[in-house]
Design a protein around this motif. Sequence first.
Motif, PDB file in Angstrom:
ATOM      1  N   VAL A  67    -123.111  32.043 -52.228  1.00  0.00           N
ATOM      2  CA  VAL A  67    -123.804  32.865 -51.235  1.00  0.00           C
ATOM      3  C   VAL A  67    -123.127  32.824 -49.860  1.00  0.00           C
ATOM      4  O   VAL A  67    -123.116  33.799 -49.132  1.00  0.00           O
ATOM      5  CB  VAL A  67    -125.301  32.485 -51.084  1.00  0.00           C
ATOM      6  N   ASP A  68    -122.558  31.675 -49.491  1.00  0.00           N
ATOM      7  CA  ASP A  68    -121.862  31.586 -48.201  1.00  0.00           C
ATOM      8  C   ASP A  68    -120.835  30.452 -48.237  1.00  0.00           C
ATOM      9  O   ASP A  68    -120.677  29.776 -49.253  1.00  0.00           O
ATOM     10  CB  ASP A  68    -122.855  31.421 -47.041  1.00  0.00           C
ATOM     11  N   ALA A  71    -122.217  26.888 -48.977  1.00  0.00           N
ATOM     12  CA  ALA A  71    -122.580  26.750 -50.400  1.00  0.00           C
ATOM     13  C   ALA A  71    -121.318  26.696 -51.264  1.00  0.00           C
ATOM     14  O   ALA A  71    -121.259  25.982 -52.269  1.00  0.00           O
ATOM     15  CB  ALA A  71    -123.477  27.897 -50.831  1.00  0.00           C
ATOM     16  N   ASP A  75    -120.298  23.975 -54.006  1.00  0.00           N
ATOM     17  CA  ASP A  75    -119.946  24.403 -55.367  1.00  0.00           C
ATOM     18  C   ASP A  75    -118.550  23.929 -55.772  1.00  0.00           C
ATOM     19  O   ASP A  75    -118.304  23.559 -56.920  1.00  0.00           O
ATOM     20  CB  ASP A  75    -119.995  25.935 -55.473  1.00  0.00           C
ATOM     21  N   ASN A  78    -118.797  20.288 -56.584  1.00  0.00           N
ATOM     22  CA  ASN A  78    -119.520  20.110 -57.842  1.00  0.00           C
ATOM     23  C   ASN A  78    -118.710  20.601 -59.037  1.00  0.00           C
ATOM     24  O   ASN A  78    -118.791  20.029 -60.122  1.00  0.00           O
ATOM     25  CB  ASN A  78    -120.884  20.812 -57.776  1.00  0.00           C
ATOM     26  N   HIS A  79    -117.893  21.623 -58.819  1.00  0.00           N
ATOM     27  CA  HIS A  79    -117.045  22.086 -59.922  1.00  0.00           C
ATOM     28  C   HIS A  79    -115.984  21.028 -60.248  1.00  0.00           C
ATOM     29  O   HIS A  79    -115.654  20.803 -61.415  1.00  0.00           O
ATOM     30  CB  HIS A  79    -116.399  23.431 -59.595  1.00  0.00           C
ATOM     31  N   LEU A  81    -116.431  17.871 -59.940  1.00  0.00           N
ATOM     32  CA  LEU A  81    -117.167  16.839 -60.689  1.00  0.00           C
ATOM     33  C   LEU A  81    -117.391  17.290 -62.128  1.00  0.00           C
ATOM     34  O   LEU A  81    -117.349  16.480 -63.057  1.00  0.00           O
ATOM     35  CB  LEU A  81    -118.517  16.552 -60.031  1.00  0.00           C
ATOM     36  N   TYR A  82    -117.608  18.578 -62.290  1.00  0.00           N
ATOM     37  CA  TYR A  82    -117.765  19.143 -63.636  1.00  0.00           C
ATOM     38  C   TYR A  82    -116.486  18.911 -64.446  1.00  0.00           C
ATOM     39  O   TYR A  82    -116.528  18.402 -65.576  1.00  0.00           O
ATOM     40  CB  TYR A  82    -118.103  20.630 -63.534  1.00  0.00           C
ATOM     41  N   ALA A 126    -123.432  14.233 -57.475  1.00  0.00           N
ATOM     42  CA  ALA A 126    -123.342  15.625 -57.019  1.00  0.00           C
ATOM     43  C   ALA A 126    -123.094  15.699 -55.523  1.00  0.00           C
ATOM     44  O   ALA A 126    -123.437  14.772 -54.785  1.00  0.00           O
ATOM     45  CB  ALA A 126    -124.647  16.358 -57.341  1.00  0.00           C
ATOM     46  N   ALA A 127    -122.525  16.825 -55.089  1.00  0.00           N
ATOM     47  CA  ALA A 127    -122.490  17.167 -53.667  1.00  0.00           C
ATOM     48  C   ALA A 127    -123.786  17.911 -53.373  1.00  0.00           C
ATOM     49  O   ALA A 127    -124.249  18.692 -54.201  1.00  0.00           O
ATOM     50  CB  ALA A 127    -121.291  18.055 -53.376  1.00  0.00           C
ATOM     51  N   THR A 128    -124.396  17.637 -52.228  1.00  0.00           N
ATOM     52  CA  THR A 128    -125.717  18.198 -51.932  1.00  0.00           C
ATOM     53  C   THR A 128    -125.667  19.145 -50.729  1.00  0.00           C
ATOM     54  O   THR A 128    -124.685  19.185 -49.996  1.00  0.00           O
ATOM     55  CB  THR A 128    -126.723  17.080 -51.605  1.00  0.00           C
ATOM     56  N   PHE A 129    -126.762  19.860 -50.527  1.00  0.00           N
ATOM     57  CA  PHE A 129    -126.902  20.744 -49.364  1.00  0.00           C
ATOM     58  C   PHE A 129    -127.465  19.987 -48.164  1.00  0.00           C
ATOM     59  O   PHE A 129    -127.649  20.565 -47.103  1.00  0.00           O
ATOM     60  CB  PHE A 129    -127.838  21.913 -49.707  1.00  0.00           C
ATOM     61  N   HIS A 130    -127.777  18.704 -48.372  1.00  0.00           N
ATOM     62  CA  HIS A 130    -128.406  17.922 -47.329  1.00  0.00           C
ATOM     63  C   HIS A 130    -127.454  17.743 -46.143  1.00  0.00           C
ATOM     64  O   HIS A 130    -126.355  17.239 -46.319  1.00  0.00           O
ATOM     65  CB  HIS A 130    -128.794  16.568 -47.925  1.00  0.00           C
ATOM     66  N   GLN A 131    -127.893  18.160 -44.952  1.00  0.00           N
ATOM     67  CA  GLN A 131    -127.098  18.029 -43.729  1.00  0.00           C
ATOM     68  C   GLN A 131    -125.733  18.688 -43.818  1.00  0.00           C
ATOM     69  O   GLN A 131    -124.801  18.320 -43.094  1.00  0.00           O
ATOM     70  CB  GLN A 131    -126.909  16.554 -43.384  1.00  0.00           C
TER      71      GLN A 131
ATOM     72  N   TYR B  68    -132.370  13.784 -50.169  1.00  0.00           N
ATOM     73  CA  TYR B  68    -131.857  15.107 -49.790  1.00  0.00           C
ATOM     74  C   TYR B  68    -133.029  16.026 -50.020  1.00  0.00           C
ATOM     75  O   TYR B  68    -133.483  16.209 -51.146  1.00  0.00           O
ATOM     76  CB  TYR B  68    -130.639  15.494 -50.645  1.00  0.00           C
ATOM     77  N   GLY B  69    -133.553  16.578 -48.952  1.00  0.00           N
ATOM     78  CA  GLY B  69    -134.749  17.402 -49.052  1.00  0.00           C
ATOM     79  C   GLY B  69    -135.983  16.533 -49.142  1.00  0.00           C
ATOM     80  O   GLY B  69    -136.577  16.160 -48.142  1.00  0.00           O
ATOM     81  N   TYR B  92    -131.181  14.778 -58.665  1.00  0.00           N
ATOM     82  CA  TYR B  92    -130.049  15.135 -59.523  1.00  0.00           C
ATOM     83  C   TYR B  92    -130.110  14.403 -60.846  1.00  0.00           C
ATOM     84  O   TYR B  92    -129.761  14.943 -61.881  1.00  0.00           O
ATOM     85  CB  TYR B  92    -128.721  14.828 -58.816  1.00  0.00           C
ATOM     86  N   ARG B 189    -120.927  18.997 -69.894  1.00  0.00           N
ATOM     87  CA  ARG B 189    -120.881  17.712 -69.185  1.00  0.00           C
ATOM     88  C   ARG B 189    -121.527  16.596 -69.990  1.00  0.00           C
ATOM     89  O   ARG B 189    -121.134  15.436 -69.879  1.00  0.00           O
ATOM     90  CB  ARG B 189    -121.579  17.837 -67.827  1.00  0.00           C
ATOM     91  N   GLN B 242    -125.999  18.576 -63.598  1.00  0.00           N
ATOM     92  CA  GLN B 242    -125.640  20.000 -63.643  1.00  0.00           C
ATOM     93  C   GLN B 242    -126.889  20.884 -63.676  1.00  0.00           C
ATOM     94  O   GLN B 242    -126.924  21.924 -63.017  1.00  0.00           O
ATOM     95  CB  GLN B 242    -124.748  20.275 -64.863  1.00  0.00           C
ATOM     96  N   GLU B 245    -128.102  21.049 -60.136  1.00  0.00           N
ATOM     97  CA  GLU B 245    -127.222  21.931 -59.358  1.00  0.00           C
ATOM     98  C   GLU B 245    -127.449  23.401 -59.675  1.00  0.00           C
ATOM     99  O   GLU B 245    -127.578  24.229 -58.786  1.00  0.00           O
ATOM    100  CB  GLU B 245    -125.782  21.636 -59.755  1.00  0.00           C
ATOM    101  N   LYS B 249    -129.182  26.394 -57.029  1.00  0.00           N
ATOM    102  CA  LYS B 249    -128.629  27.718 -56.720  1.00  0.00           C
ATOM    103  C   LYS B 249    -129.664  28.810 -56.994  1.00  0.00           C
ATOM    104  O   LYS B 249    -129.839  29.725 -56.199  1.00  0.00           O
ATOM    105  CB  LYS B 249    -127.385  27.985 -57.572  1.00  0.00           C
ATOM    106  N   ASP B 264    -135.753  22.803 -44.713  1.00  0.00           N
ATOM    107  CA  ASP B 264    -134.491  22.173 -45.126  1.00  0.00           C
ATOM    108  C   ASP B 264    -134.076  22.866 -46.429  1.00  0.00           C
ATOM    109  O   ASP B 264    -134.888  23.021 -47.343  1.00  0.00           O
ATOM    110  CB  ASP B 264    -134.756  20.668 -45.348  1.00  0.00           C
ATOM    111  N   ARG B 265    -132.826  23.324 -46.488  1.00  0.00           N
ATOM    112  CA  ARG B 265    -132.355  24.074 -47.662  1.00  0.00           C
ATOM    113  C   ARG B 265    -132.538  23.331 -48.981  1.00  0.00           C
ATOM    114  O   ARG B 265    -132.756  23.921 -50.026  1.00  0.00           O
ATOM    115  CB  ARG B 265    -130.859  24.324 -47.497  1.00  0.00           C
ATOM    116  N   GLN B 266    -132.393  22.027 -48.892  1.00  0.00           N
ATOM    117  CA  GLN B 266    -132.473  21.224 -50.114  1.00  0.00           C
ATOM    118  C   GLN B 266    -133.891  21.188 -50.693  1.00  0.00           C
ATOM    119  O   GLN B 266    -134.100  20.738 -51.809  1.00  0.00           O
ATOM    120  CB  GLN B 266    -131.952  19.810 -49.810  1.00  0.00           C
TER     121      GLN B 266
END
Lengths: 149, 479
Positions: A67-68, A71, A75, A78-79, A81-82, A126-131, B68-69, B92, B189, B242, B245, B249, B264-266
Amino acid sequence: MMGKQPATSPRRRPYRQLPHTADLAWRLWGASIPELFENAGRALSATLTDRRYLRRRATREVSLTSVDREALLVDWLNHLLYLFDVDGFLGRDFQVVSLTGERLEARVTGESFDPARHPSLTAVKAATFHQLSIVAVKDGWEATVVLDL
Amino acid sequence: MIKLRQIDAYRWEIPREGKMRTRGLIFSSKEMLPAIQEDQSLQQVANVATLPGIVGPSLAMPDIHWGYGFAIGGVAAFDLAEGVVSPGGVGYDINCGVRLLRTRLSREQVAPLMTTLVDALFTNIPSGVGSRRQDFKLTGAAFKKVLKDGCRWAVGEGFGEASDLAHIEAGGAIAGADPEAVSDFALNRGKDQLGTLGSGNHFVEVGYVQEIYDAALAAQLGLFQDQVTAIVHTGSRGLGHQVCEDYIKVMLKASAKYGIELPDRQLCCAPITSPEGQRYLAAMAGAANFAFANRQLITHWVRESFEKVLEIGPRVLGMELVYDVCHNIAKIETHTVEGKPRKLCVHRKGATRAFPPHHPEVPEAYRETGQPVLIPGDMGRYSFVLVGTEKALAETFGSTCHGAGRLMSRHQAKKVARGRSIIQELAAKGIVVRGAGRGTIDEEISEAYKDVSGVVDVVHGAGIARKVARLKPLGVIKG
């Protein structure tokens, strides 16, 4: 390399850890946004193992849309990590081929993790959206990403 | 700084203000509070209170810390019709959880063989960064069965006993799982991660019953002084990460679509009744069942390792499941709210279900005791066994704490451990430790964690769980 840098502007560290009690926060830097993304990949490999032991044996092409830009950074990590979970692939070199606000094309060169040769450092869930942030600074771009461990 | 009002020795309230739809309620002692106030976890409790359809207070257990969140150690219940479900409220590691096994053996029988036993566990259960099984890969139809049937699949394949199933939260399989809601990325995964421990704070620990607080309850749980026990702590591995994640989204878009305002987005979420919400719950249940099956397979290899090293059969060993609890999960449960039964979606992120005696979801064996609650501590100290209570059901939607909570960052812990041999220090205390990486062991030193006894004393004192016994580690494998 270092000699080429002007004395007043020492080469910035591409990534460093910020204090965070439960998880791991990275402050990433790049002279450009593509470089910032490349450094993010390096920081992730360096979290999991000692990147210097990774050989350039295989290449993975990555293509992502989000989306931006923020993000997209999450992603991207996280990819990576995948790829690691699927067949142990870890990148040594990261090259952003093209990057727009919503789309990333990148090439990663590295090899499969081998516990006999590669030190096992910190596992990342995972990588998060937090902060999460990507901001312009005077000598480039800086991002903050919190990883869930 | 978030405003706090003390209610009693163990309860603190964040009064409702601004966009909060309800108050926050924190379980903590006065002594533990300053550490909780250091990070932004209380702000997170207040943020969760702004979400649509929240029922009762936004709750925090004494082991709360910044997530987170949603904070870790948080509990939030939402009305099925008007409320939301949020992947960030589960975490997660979907269905990260703990199971406790008891044996017929006493400490003296096992302690002399501990090094061999820990080595055997380490060999039989892949652990550490990128751990995978070479001997066991899931494909097509079997994979779908794992996601739908969890431990029932594992027992059907010969991993464990049918009696194990009666001693697992939700019988080891959460209903409503839909493998089609789980992406191919997630399946890829997870394909060779079933039966692996992973890394971080996950472990298999052999210990013994060091102290009994309630003799009658302990006896009913089949626990006795000096009895050898084993704890398995792990979750849904890359598959669960996964799923989380993927649906974060989905929920980022859904939050905008349904006009949910997010501090907060999370915290992104969707109405429980929406297609996005339903699909997440179906995928989450699949990941949860994968985690149940994971702990069941690991249990099988724990049993095998004991039998081989001690040269005894399963009867003499008598390694039976006491219980298995989830501590990262969203469950559809019926709770009494203001005198009326209501169906709710209870998010427990770093919190454990703690249902009282006679609750219909508590297995037959524990009808009189209440559901066993397992609270692991750090690898050098001790873990606790508790049971659920009526008070927990009334006040916290039947929830209690889940662990110690970190005190130091991993970075700080490594600094403190530098130049020391943590393995030797633990050996001097009678604890044999093996880890895949030196880093993990250093990061998990005792000093890096709060003393779990403080956390347990708060939930016991507040009445949202009752202490039964304390377990002391003898041998640990770490990821």
